[in-house]
Design an enzyme around this catalytic site. Structure first.
Site, mmCIF file in Angstrom:
data_model
loop_
_atom_site.group_PDB
_atom_site.id
_atom_site.type_symbol
_atom_site.label_atom_id
_atom_site.label_comp_id
_atom_site.label_asym_id
_atom_site.label_seq_id
_atom_site.Cartn_x
_atom_site.Cartn_y
_atom_site.Cartn_z
ATOM 1 N N ASP A 13 0.607 5.707 -0.123
ATOM 2 C CA ASP A 13 0.185 4.095 -0.095
ATOM 3 C C ASP A 13 0.122 4.040 1.651
ATOM 4 O OD1 ASP A 13 -0.026 3.966 -2.869
ATOM 5 O OD2 ASP A 13 2.311 4.001 -2.861
ATOM 6 N N GLU A 14 -0.321 4.648 2.277
ATOM 7 C CA GLU A 14 -0.455 4.217 3.541
ATOM 8 C C GLU A 14 -1.549 3.321 3.909
ATOM 9 O OE1 GLU A 14 -0.449 7.471 2.505
ATOM 10 O OE2 GLU A 14 1.279 8.426 3.094
ATOM 11 N N LYS A 16 -4.702 4.326 3.003
ATOM 12 C CA LYS A 16 -6.001 5.130 3.342
ATOM 13 C C LYS A 16 -7.260 4.913 2.842
ATOM 14 C CE LYS A 16 -3.818 8.598 0.887
ATOM 15 N NZ LYS A 16 -2.363 7.776 0.626
ATOM 16 N N GLY A 40 -3.985 5.494 -6.534
ATOM 17 C CA GLY A 40 -4.720 4.448 -6.203
ATOM 18 C C GLY A 40 -5.037 3.796 -5.066
ATOM 19 N N HIS A 41 -6.231 3.991 -4.830
ATOM 20 C CA HIS A 41 -6.795 3.605 -3.457
ATOM 21 C C HIS A 41 -7.638 2.020 -3.610
ATOM 22 C CE1 HIS A 41 -7.242 7.909 -1.731
ATOM 23 N NE2 HIS A 41 -5.857 7.329 -1.689
ATOM 24 N N GLN A 223 -1.956 10.495 -2.019
ATOM 25 C CA GLN A 223 -0.629 10.506 -1.771
ATOM 26 C C GLN A 223 -0.096 10.804 -0.271
ATOM 27 O OE1 GLN A 223 -1.648 12.947 -4.662
ATOM 28 N NE2 GLN A 223 -1.619 10.943 -5.795
ATOM 29 N N PRO A 302 6.937 -2.523 -7.880
ATOM 30 C CA PRO A 302 7.122 -2.829 -6.291
ATOM 31 C C PRO A 302 7.871 -1.541 -5.617
ATOM 32 C CG PRO A 302 9.047 -3.566 -7.695
ATOM 33 C CD PRO A 302 7.939 -3.186 -8.907
#
Ligand code: IMP
Ligand code: MG
Length: 422
Positions: A13-14, A16, A40-41, A223, A302
């Site tokens: 979740d960076e 990407k 999830g992108h 990831q 969250p």
């Protein structure tokens, strides 16, 4: 253009998806090489929001080819649904999306076992996405998996599924869970197999032929480094190689064809699921959640939040060979008076400047912080490096220096143009 591997340098979740979308402009083919629909992108095109799970983000750029490589585990029902949603949004997915025939298939018993194992672990659970990813990779390693080439061949599929259901129904019964009906599973997956058949091909050969014609590749990581099955905080990891090496094994493109590795980090740290997170901090979590940020794209959970961890990012630079750093979500820190960066870990009187491989030891690590003054101004309108306040530039330069990579991109919001390229 060069062949580029893009990796997450934290716990996933960076941001990407957004960086991939920007880099896709200069590439011909976008390749997913590991993971499944646990990813999830989120990508914004204009005001439209797209959440992609299995399909490479490159699909949103007309004229690009997308490949789901051999290292990915494909949930056929999930993929069919994703393609349907994309078509509904008038995104072209036919003739430009290819799926490796040797990619493994996620089946309902994988999802069911994922769930049952989590229940059995109780408070020691991993916090998986329950998409069956671990059991599917488990079958791959145990040589009992079904691959896309099986799914699209009716005879082979029926025969292999029957055998696999026999074993897995036994296991499910032992867990006290309901066994699965052959007819129901067979029916649904055969339909999905028919729908996906036109996309299934030998993607290794496809990629090599494209390279011979001079095409450039972008490998989109899913990831992050510390969720890597080998280099992450095992057992609190996902079941694939999320680090740069996974792009080669997961696609069949050899290491010497790779020109550059781009690492993506958030300007702070987040993690979903269980496992150690040394810089975790309740105040920053409240701040970010209060802004409506940091809820998972796949599960809606969250995310846990903390300060930027330069020990982790330096370790990620080492494992992945990160040349360039993209820092995202910098605008999330706009209101802070003081911003902390972890520069070392301490346990008793021992100090670490890398991430220890033993999670129990990592859980005991206390961060050593350096504090930076906040810029206390909204950054969302910045488009050039010189638009950023001096304090933001100092913070960004410091995290790049501590990571040991070149600062190449800064993202100050979800839109395509909210990206500063240096
Ligand atoms: P799994 O991949 O569903 O087996 O989950 C294993 C761990 O990886 C859990 O902590 C998940 O929350 C985490 N995880 C899996 N995929 C992602 C992702 O795309 N972003 C962030 N965390 C993820
Ligand atoms: Mg995500």
């Amino acid at each position: 253009m060069a062949n580029i591997i893009l990796v997450g340098a934290q716990w996933g979740d960076e941001g990407k998806g957004k960086i991939i979308d920007v880099l896709t402009e200069q590439t011909d083919i976008v390749v997913r090489t590991q993971g499944g629909n646990n990813a999830g992108h989120t990508v914004f095109v204009g005001k439209r929001k797209f959440v992609l799970h299995l399909v490479p983000s490159g699909i949103l750029r007309p004229g690009k080819t997308c490949v789901i490589g051999n290292g990915v585990v494909v949930d056929p029902l999930g993929l069919v649904e994703e393609l349907r949603a994309l078509r509904r949004l008038k995104v072209k997915v036919d003739g430009n999306l290819f799926i490796s025939e040797t990619a493994h298939v996620v089946l309902p018993y994988h999802r069911e076992l994922d769930e049952q194992r989590e229940i059995l672990k109780g408070k020691h659970r991993l916090g998986t996405t329950k998409r069956g990813i671990g059991p599917a990779y488990g079958d791959k390693a145990a040589r009992t998996g079904l691959r896309m080439l099986d799914l699209v061949r009716p005879d082979a599929f029926a025969r292999k599924l029957r055998i696999r259901l026999k074993e897995n129904n036994g296991v499910l019964k032992a867990f006290g869970a309901r066994p699965l009906s052959f007819a129901a599973v067979h029916d649904a997956y055969r339909k999905a197999g028919d729908a996906l058949r036109p996309h299934v091909t030998n993607t290794v050969v496809l990629l090599h032929q494209a390279m011979m014609r001079g095409a450039s590749l972008l490998f989109e990581g899913a990831q992050g480094t510390f969720l890597d099955i080998d280099h992450g905080t095992y057992p609190y990891v996902t079941s694939s190689n999320t680090t740069a090496g996974g792009a080669c094994t997961g696609s069949g493109v050899p290491p010497h064809r790779i020109d550059r590795v781009v690492g993506v980090v958030k300007a702070y740290t987040t993690r979903v699921g269980e496992g150690p997170l040394p810089t975790e901090n309740a105040e920053i979590a409240d701040l970010l959640h209060g802004m409506g940020r940091e809820f998972g794209a796949t599960t809606g959970r969250p995310r846990r939040c903390g300060w930027f961890d330069a020990v982790a990012s330096r370790h990620a630079a080492m494992v992945n060979g990160i040349d360039d750093l993209a820092v995202t979500n910098v605008d999330g820190l706009d209101t802070l008076e003081m911003i902390r960066v972890c520069v070392a870990y301490r346990v008793a009187n021992q100090q670490f400047d890398y991430v220890p491989g033993d999670v129990d030891l990592l859980s005991q690590c206390e961060p050593v912080y350096v504090d930076f003054p906040g810029w206390r101004r909204p950054l969302d309108k910045a488009r050039r490096w010189r638009d950023l306040p001096g304090r933001a530039r100092a913070y960004l330069n410091a995290i790049a220096d501590l990571t040991g990579a070149r600062l190449s991109m800064v993202s100050v919001g979800p839109a395509r143009d909210q990206t500063i390229v240096r």
